[in-house]
Design a protein around this motif. Sequence first.
Motif, PDB file in Angstrom:
ATOM      1  N   ASP A   1      40.395  32.958  45.862  1.00  0.00           N
ATOM      2  CA  ASP A   1      41.757  32.526  45.946  1.00  0.00           C
ATOM      3  C   ASP A   1      41.940  31.270  46.697  1.00  0.00           C
ATOM      4  O   ASP A   1      42.873  30.600  46.523  1.00  0.00           O
ATOM      5  N   THR A   2      40.920  30.838  47.420  1.00  0.00           N
ATOM      6  CA  THR A   2      41.014  29.410  47.942  1.00  0.00           C
ATOM      7  C   THR A   2      39.777  28.563  47.597  1.00  0.00           C
ATOM      8  O   THR A   2      39.368  27.698  48.178  1.00  0.00           O
ATOM      9  N   LEU A   3      39.330  28.947  46.436  1.00  0.00           N
ATOM     10  CA  LEU A   3      38.117  28.086  45.635  1.00  0.00           C
ATOM     11  C   LEU A   3      38.823  26.778  44.884  1.00  0.00           C
ATOM     12  O   LEU A   3      39.277  26.733  43.941  1.00  0.00           O
ATOM     13  N   ILE A   4      38.841  25.882  45.777  1.00  0.00           N
ATOM     14  CA  ILE A   4      39.446  24.748  45.062  1.00  0.00           C
ATOM     15  C   ILE A   4      38.404  23.431  45.446  1.00  0.00           C
ATOM     16  O   ILE A   4      37.433  23.523  45.952  1.00  0.00           O
ATOM     17  N   SER A   5      38.726  22.245  44.560  1.00  0.00           N
ATOM     18  CA  SER A   5      37.595  20.896  44.588  1.00  0.00           C
ATOM     19  C   SER A   5      37.894  20.529  45.920  1.00  0.00           C
ATOM     20  O   SER A   5      38.990  20.214  46.398  1.00  0.00           O
ATOM     21  N   ILE A   6      36.835  20.512  46.404  1.00  0.00           N
ATOM     22  CA  ILE A   6      36.649  19.448  47.732  1.00  0.00           C
ATOM     23  C   ILE A   6      36.068  18.133  47.364  1.00  0.00           C
ATOM     24  O   ILE A   6      34.730  18.004  46.986  1.00  0.00           O
ATOM     25  N   ARG A   7      36.914  17.152  47.365  1.00  0.00           N
ATOM     26  CA  ARG A   7      36.203  15.623  47.170  1.00  0.00           C
ATOM     27  C   ARG A   7      35.950  14.850  48.174  1.00  0.00           C
ATOM     28  O   ARG A   7      35.021  13.942  48.156  1.00  0.00           O
ATOM     29  N   ARG A   8      36.623  15.358  49.411  1.00  0.00           N
ATOM     30  CA  ARG A   8      36.406  14.677  50.710  1.00  0.00           C
ATOM     31  C   ARG A   8      35.225  15.334  51.384  1.00  0.00           C
ATOM     32  O   ARG A   8      35.755  16.417  52.005  1.00  0.00           O
ATOM     33  N   ILE A   9      34.122  14.907  51.421  1.00  0.00           N
ATOM     34  CA  ILE A   9      32.910  15.853  52.237  1.00  0.00           C
ATOM     35  C   ILE A   9      32.292  14.774  53.137  1.00  0.00           C
ATOM     36  O   ILE A   9      32.171  13.816  53.044  1.00  0.00           O
ATOM     37  N   ARG A  10      32.091  15.649  54.258  1.00  0.00           N
ATOM     38  CA  ARG A  10      31.378  15.308  55.337  1.00  0.00           C
ATOM     39  C   ARG A  10      30.022  14.785  55.142  1.00  0.00           C
ATOM     40  O   ARG A  10      29.305  15.367  54.444  1.00  0.00           O
TER      41      ARG A  10
ATOM     42  N   CYS B   1      32.802  22.223  47.453  1.00  0.00           N
ATOM     43  CA  CYS B   1      32.042  21.535  46.120  1.00  0.00           C
ATOM     44  C   CYS B   1      32.862  20.691  45.313  1.00  0.00           C
ATOM     45  O   CYS B   1      34.120  20.994  45.382  1.00  0.00           O
ATOM     46  N   TRP B   2      32.535  19.742  44.860  1.00  0.00           N
ATOM     47  CA  TRP B   2      32.980  18.785  43.853  1.00  0.00           C
ATOM     48  C   TRP B   2      32.355  18.784  42.572  1.00  0.00           C
ATOM     49  O   TRP B   2      31.019  18.223  42.653  1.00  0.00           O
ATOM     50  N   ILE B   3      32.881  19.244  41.619  1.00  0.00           N
ATOM     51  CA  ILE B   3      32.135  19.167  40.163  1.00  0.00           C
ATOM     52  C   ILE B   3      32.484  17.775  39.639  1.00  0.00           C
ATOM     53  O   ILE B   3      33.554  17.527  39.560  1.00  0.00           O
ATOM     54  N   THR B   4      31.667  17.065  39.094  1.00  0.00           N
ATOM     55  CA  THR B   4      31.720  15.865  38.296  1.00  0.00           C
ATOM     56  C   THR B   4      30.637  15.803  36.982  1.00  0.00           C
ATOM     57  O   THR B   4      29.854  16.326  37.083  1.00  0.00           O
ATOM     58  N   MET B   5      31.434  15.329  36.062  1.00  0.00           N
ATOM     59  CA  MET B   5      30.736  15.506  34.656  1.00  0.00           C
ATOM     60  C   MET B   5      30.699  14.219  33.873  1.00  0.00           C
ATOM     61  O   MET B   5      30.556  13.895  32.752  1.00  0.00           O
ATOM     62  N   TYR B   6      31.254  13.090  34.847  1.00  0.00           N
ATOM     63  CA  TYR B   6      31.283  11.474  34.174  1.00  0.00           C
ATOM     64  C   TYR B   6      29.982  11.157  33.746  1.00  0.00           C
ATOM     65  O   TYR B   6      29.856  10.209  33.088  1.00  0.00           O
ATOM     66  N   HIS B   7      28.988  11.698  34.226  1.00  0.00           N
ATOM     67  CA  HIS B   7      27.520  11.262  33.881  1.00  0.00           C
ATOM     68  C   HIS B   7      27.300  11.606  32.371  1.00  0.00           C
ATOM     69  O   HIS B   7      26.537  10.816  31.905  1.00  0.00           O
ATOM     70  N   LEU B   8      28.200  12.409  31.783  1.00  0.00           N
ATOM     71  CA  LEU B   8      27.821  12.662  30.377  1.00  0.00           C
ATOM     72  C   LEU B   8      28.136  11.394  29.369  1.00  0.00           C
ATOM     73  O   LEU B   8      27.623  11.259  28.278  1.00  0.00           O
TER      74      LEU B   8
END
Length: 206
Positions: A8-17, A151-158
């Motif tokens: 329920d709290t699994l959201i994208s985290i893009r600002r990461i330490r 976690c932040w998923i990215t797929m822009y490399h495709l």
Amino acid sequence: MDVFEAIDTLISIRRIRETPVEEWKIERILSAAVKAPSGANTQPWEFIVVKDLEIKKQIAEINRRGASIYVKARVVKLEPKRRQYLEACLQRMHNIPVMIILCLNREKKLVNRPKGFEKASEKMEDIVSYASVFPAMQNLLLAARALDLGCWITMYHLYFEDEFRHLLNIPSNVEPLAVINIGYPMGRFKPAQRRPYSKVTHINRW
Ligand SMILES: Cc1cc2nc3c(=O)[nH]c(=O)nc-3n(C[C@H](O)[C@H](O)[C@H](O)COP(=O)(O)O)c2cc1C
């Protein structure tokens, strides 16, 4: 952590330490990833764990280039604020302590294409292949969440798959599907905002 709280709290985290992630946590989330189901138990996933700063810088650079193509190509344009936020996250991407590249190994072919079913077989192969890898990504995300990692998923490399493949020495039968950027969040986890299931569920017939 209860599995439902993690979901329920699994959201994208893009600002990461920049804080390093403990090795045992990386091992634990990878061991959760490989418990996922896959078509006929083929387990066609492969992972590349990247911590090297120079390689992360190049991955980030490819992602920035890909993201600028993506942002321009979007049908629903990103609001300027969202775009600036994404660009700022991409600028800092190389500082994220761990990137796990989720790959599909196409080597493990399951069935041939019977005559008269070529098109359906091709579609089935594609769907089953990808669907045999993404549950592992979900396991990975949930395990990371349970360990307070974002976690932040990215797929822009495709957009630059060949260049990306070359950078990481990925063989031709392996497809790099996603970059999963992992580390401790700067902000907080919040409940995921989604349409309720009642809006997308049909009973007995569509
Ligand atoms: C297959 C897949 C690909 C995604 N690709 C990207 C991406 O390239 N860049 C990005 O910022 N987020 C990406 N995301 C994250 C989604 O944008 C995010 O899950 C969605 O907008 C919901 O937002 P939330 O997780 O913060 O609730 C991806 C997620 C999935 C499942």
